[in-house]
Design a protein around this motif. Structure first.
Motif, PDB file in Angstrom:
ATOM      1  N   VAL A  88      24.394  17.139  -0.751  1.00 30.77           N
ATOM      2  CA  VAL A  88      25.801  17.411  -0.447  1.00 30.77           C
ATOM      3  C   VAL A  88      25.679  18.563   0.593  1.00 30.77           C
ATOM      4  N   GLN A 121      28.843  21.495  -2.243  1.00 29.09           N
ATOM      5  CA  GLN A 121      29.628  20.784  -3.212  1.00 29.09           C
ATOM      6  C   GLN A 121      30.385  19.761  -3.012  1.00 29.09           C
ATOM      7  N   PHE A 122      30.891  18.865  -3.905  1.00 30.22           N
ATOM      8  CA  PHE A 122      31.731  17.735  -3.475  1.00 30.22           C
ATOM      9  C   PHE A 122      33.061  18.232  -3.373  1.00 30.22           C
ATOM     10  N   TYR A 129      20.490  11.783  -9.350  1.00 28.91           N
ATOM     11  CA  TYR A 129      21.287  10.580  -9.746  1.00 28.91           C
ATOM     12  C   TYR A 129      20.170   9.774  -9.868  1.00 28.91           C
ATOM     13  N   VAL A 150      21.147  13.154  -4.566  1.00 27.58           N
ATOM     14  CA  VAL A 150      22.315  12.811  -3.434  1.00 27.58           C
ATOM     15  C   VAL A 150      22.427  14.124  -2.747  1.00 27.58           C
ATOM     16  N   ARG A 162      21.807  21.383  -0.532  1.00 25.89           N
ATOM     17  CA  ARG A 162      21.992  21.265  -2.045  1.00 25.89           C
ATOM     18  C   ARG A 162      22.223  19.885  -2.405  1.00 25.89           C
ATOM     19  N   GLY A 163      21.830  19.462  -3.464  1.00 22.29           N
ATOM     20  CA  GLY A 163      21.626  18.126  -3.888  1.00 22.29           C
ATOM     21  C   GLY A 163      21.904  18.000  -5.169  1.00 22.29           C
ATOM     22  N   ASP A 200      27.734  20.355   2.270  1.00 22.13           N
ATOM     23  CA  ASP A 200      28.577  21.488   1.969  1.00 22.13           C
ATOM     24  C   ASP A 200      28.484  22.306   0.733  1.00 22.13           C
TER      25      ASP A 200
END
Length: 844
Positions: A369, A373-374, A362, A367, A358-359, A371
């Motif tokens: 990710v 999610q942030f 930006y 970007v 998943r990204g 996991d």
């Protein structure tokens, strides 16, 4: 009405299938496409089962597993019940559908019921239902018990010791509903003619039985009324589940001595309801392998097979484009590729979801990710009070979403007292406070900001919570002032068409006050009028109409022969404004039209792209707006000539420069009022010649009535049709009545008026009916007196005595409206009943 716990209910339906339930009756259907009346014939059993199936559908629609039902049939040719197995007797009573959560098969089994050749005793069925229900709920003492008995009351009833059965029902708190086919219902206004002595006796017995049931737990009524009631939209009051959380004031971890923690329970006060969602289904093949092998299916055999549908579900597949775009290639640019390039294109690659990351976008990059999610904000479950402020300072528009109650923990008196103290402290008279609070439903969840308001009920104190938007969610837009105008020179303008005068402000205040709905409702027992609109009685048409359509489609076997009935009157009650408010607002509205110079904007001309011909829009597209300054000479069947405006002067545009379409496009919106617009009449001098008009288009069939005089809304070509159309709008009744009276008088006094005598009489009947119902009594009486005087005039211009003779033949139906008639509709008339009777034949 007190809220009851949703679900946890067992309803036993007792259905009478005795031979008399096979009697055929005629049922009214909705009108046809042309307004013709339609009927159908069904048996009493089919008609009564509509009520049962509707109640079952309600359970299916709610989707609660704890909302259960069972069906007991008395008058069945089969005997199958638990009481018969244990003690014998109770013949012709069958447990047709065991207790359970209903589904579509329940409705299918109800559809299969048919009148039998045997008779059954409803008391036997009632006892069997009680025992079956009691056995099922032996370990579920808190569940609600309901029994619905459906019968036509035309079979013998064993009336001995029935009181014992009712007393047992009262002990178990059973709620009994008896629905009788063609039972008398004085409150609803129905009484069956030629009722048999047996049915009359049985009806009285059922009323005596219900009277013995505990107050509020029994009701008996006729089937027609019951079917009407189940179609009525209603807001069901249910009890929300209590969710535990903690209310905190201060920080217990860092400063426990000055912090406060209260264990509370939250429950919903309101909940958002949405219409039922539609799903897509497709016809399934009986044997997919046959289609793959190319086997042919015999059409005659296939017609006997039932249609099987399956729900379509969305599936997502991920592909990687192996042909990336070249640098500088725009997505919107259309490029032509030759066959060689198309052959060189690589196929897209199908990817498994597990190998994807998943990204987030930006700028021009992404970007990743890993996991998904942030990292989230670390939060702890609970409601934290951030501060207090005066309740009067809360902007009402910031309240959003559902409202929830915050109660003290019911199991802890200490927590209840603590919350009550906080509520009382926030409820000081003239100094009521509200609190800004941060709510986290579970550990690690995103927080919500909202407000807490104190609420004091009889015997209990609580807080009301409603969510507020974050600062990022609020958008504030600035608009130019409506009452403060500044010229280009920076001077404040005090007089301008955009600035209302004191007289205009007063007229608008009167118009708004006349539309007040707080005293436009029905009168109470003391003769005082109440409010017309109530949110508790206003229902969402989308929710209830879709629900009605779903229920009706499941009840009837053929939607084509049994179309969907019209919506319940309660659903459409608030669609039209109250007549009292409309009547009261007529004069203020006319005054506003006069002061604000409100006129109907002529139809805008749509520009033709190819032949440069112009076409008028459909009738009704024009809206009432402020009159334009400098009216453009727009015509329905000719090219529009643009009006000169300040923007044209600055651009030095001429009518001969460019195409006609461009000139029209540039100036189509410039003929409205402008600040400091010059009033030079010689502005257009020196311009080039006007464009040559294009060939006119063919006349339209829906063009404006050529015999409609300027300023009128009723034409002479189809006056009755114009009148009915304007009356349906509801806001031009006075104008429509006035214009139709004038048109009738003009047509009657014209040569060859005899050809339209019948039409004019119909117009007069419609006009009189409308004047009587819409409180235009004086307008009708004045019109009729004038018409009689002109028709019987023997001097030049001569009248039309023959037409008035036709009016005399109609007699009282076209005479004056008397005070007696007007009083029935809430109006007043200066003529007595005797004067109205004698008016047509009296000499003028």
């Amino acid at each position: 009405m007190p809220a009851e716990r949703a679900g946890y209910t067992v309803t036993m339906f007792l259905v009478d299938t005795s031979p008399s339930m096979g009697d055929v009756r005629t049922v009214q259907l909705p009108p046809g496409p042309d307004g013709e009346e339609r009927t159908t014939e069904i048996t009493n059993l089919e008609w009564a089962l509509r009520y049962v199936k509707t109640k079952v559908q309600e359970m299916i629609f709610n989707g609660r597993k704890t909302d259960q039902c069972g069906v007991i049939v008395f008058g069945s040719e089969t005997t199958d019940n638990i009481v018969n197995v244990q003690t014998g007797g109770y013949e012709n009573v069958q447990e047709y559908i065991p207790i359970g959560t209903p589904n579509v098969n329940t409705l299918a089994k109800l559809d299969a019921l048919e009148p039998s050749t045997a008779t059954g005793d409803p008391i036997d069925g009632l006892i069997v239902a009680l025992e079956t229900q009691g056995q099922y709920l032996a370990k579920k003492k808190t569940w609600t018990r309901k029994i619905v008995l459906v019968t036509d009351g035309q079979t013998e009833i064993e009336m001995e010791d029935w009181e014992v059965t009712v007393d047992r029902m009262n002990e178990l708190d059973v709620r009994l509903t008896i629905v009788g086919v063609d039972f008398d219902d004085p409150d609803w206004g129905y009484e069956q003619p030629d009722k048999s002595a047996l049915k009359r006796k049985n009806e009285q017995f059922f009323h005596d039985l219900v009277d013995r049931v505990r107050e509020g737990n029994g009701v008996v009524g006729t089937c027609a009324h019951a079917l009407e009631e189940v179609a009525r939209p209603e807001q069901k009051m249910v009890r929300s589940a209590l969710m535990g959380t903690t209310l905190r004031l201060g920080d217990p971890d860092r400063n426990a001595e000055e912090a406060l923690e209260i264990m509370v329970k939250a429950s919903k006060a309101t909940a958002l309801q949405r219409p039922a969602t539609m799903k897509k289904f497709a016809l399934l093949h009986d044997d997919p392998k046959d289609d793959e092998d190319g086997m042919e299916v015999d059409e005659e055999e296939d017609t006997d097979k039932p249609f099987v549908y399956g729900q379509l579900k969305m599936r997502t597949e991920y592909y990687v484009d192996k042909n990336p775009k070249e640098d500088g290639e725009d997505e919107d640019t259309k490029m032509e590729e030759d066959e060689d390039k198309k052959k060189e294109r690589l196929p897209d690659e199908l990817m498994d979801k597990e190998v994807l990351i998943r990204g987030f976008k930006y700028g021009t990059t992404y970007v990743p990710v890993p996991d998904g999610q942030f990292p989230k904000l670390e939060t702890a479950k609970g409601i934290d009070i951030c501060g207090f402020f005066p309740a009067k300072n809360f902007p009402r528009e910031l309240a959003m979403g559902e409202v929830q109650y915050i109660w003290g923990d019911p199991s802890s008196p200490q927590q209840q007292v603590a919350l009550s103290s906080l509520v009382r402290a926030m409820s000081i008279e003239n100094e009521e406070k509200m609190a800004i609070a941060r709510w986290v439903s579970r550990d690690g969840m995103d927080p919500k900001m909202g407000v807490l308001r104190p609420c004091i009920f009889d015997g209990v104190d609580c807080l009301l919570w409603v969510q507020m938007p974050f600062a990022d969610d609020v958008r504030r837009y600035a608009f130019a002032s409506l009452d403060h105008l500044v010229s280009k020179k920076g001077e404040v303008i005090t007089e301008h068409p955009y600035l209302p005068t004191e007289e205009q402000l007063e007229a608008m205040d009167d118009f708004v006050d006349a539309m007040d709905l707080m005293d436009a409702g029905e009168k109470d027992e003391e003769g005082n009028r109440g409010q017309w609109f109530s949110t508790a009685e206003a229902f969402n048409p989308a929710i209830h109409r879709i629900k009605q359509a779903i229920f009706h489609s499941a009840v009837v076997s053929d939607i084509a022969t049994n179309p969907l009935p019209p919506p319940h009157p309660d659903l459409t009650f608030f669609f039209e404004p109250p007549s009292r408010a409309l009547k009261r607002a007529r004069k203020p509205l006319e005054k506003c039209k006069q002061l604000f110079n409100v006129k109907q904007v002529p139809k805008r001309v749509a520009k033709a792209k190819k032949d440069e011909n112009t076409h008028a829009l459909d009738e009704g597209d024009g809206e009432l707006l402020l009159d334009k300054k400098g009216k453009a000479p727009v015509r329905s069947h000719s090219t529009a000539i643009p009006t000169a405006t300040p923007s044209e002067s600055k651009l030095k545009a001429t009518a001969g420069e460019g195409s006609d379409t461009e000139s029209e496009t540039d100036n189509e919106d410039d003929d409205f009022l402008l600040l400091d617009a010059p009033k030079d009449k010689d502005k257009d001098k020196g311009k080039g010649p006007l464009p040559t008009p294009a060939r006119s288009v063919s006349p339209r069939t829906d063009a404006v009535d050529p015999e409609r005089a300027p300023g009128r809304i009723i034409g002479a070509t189809h006056p009755l049709k114009d009148f009915q159309k304007n009356i349906a709008r509801g806001d031009v009744v006075t104008k429509a009545v006035e214009d139709l009276g004038t048109v009738i008088t003009e047509i009657v006094l014209k040569p060859f008026a005899s050809k339209r005598t019948a039409e004019m009489l119909e117009c007069m009947k419609a006009l009189r009916k409308t004047c009587l119902e819409e409180d235009e009594v004086d307008a009708w009486n004045a019109f009729l007196v004038t018409l009689k005087k002109k028709c019987l005039n023997t001097k030049k211009p001569q009248g039309n005595t023959a037409f008035w003779g036709k009016v005399q033949v109609e007699g009282r139906e076209l005479s004056l409206i008397s005070d007696k008639e007007a009083k029935k509709h809430g109006g007043v008339s200066q003529y007595s009943e005797q004067q109205a009777e004698e008016f047509p034949s009296d000499s003028p």
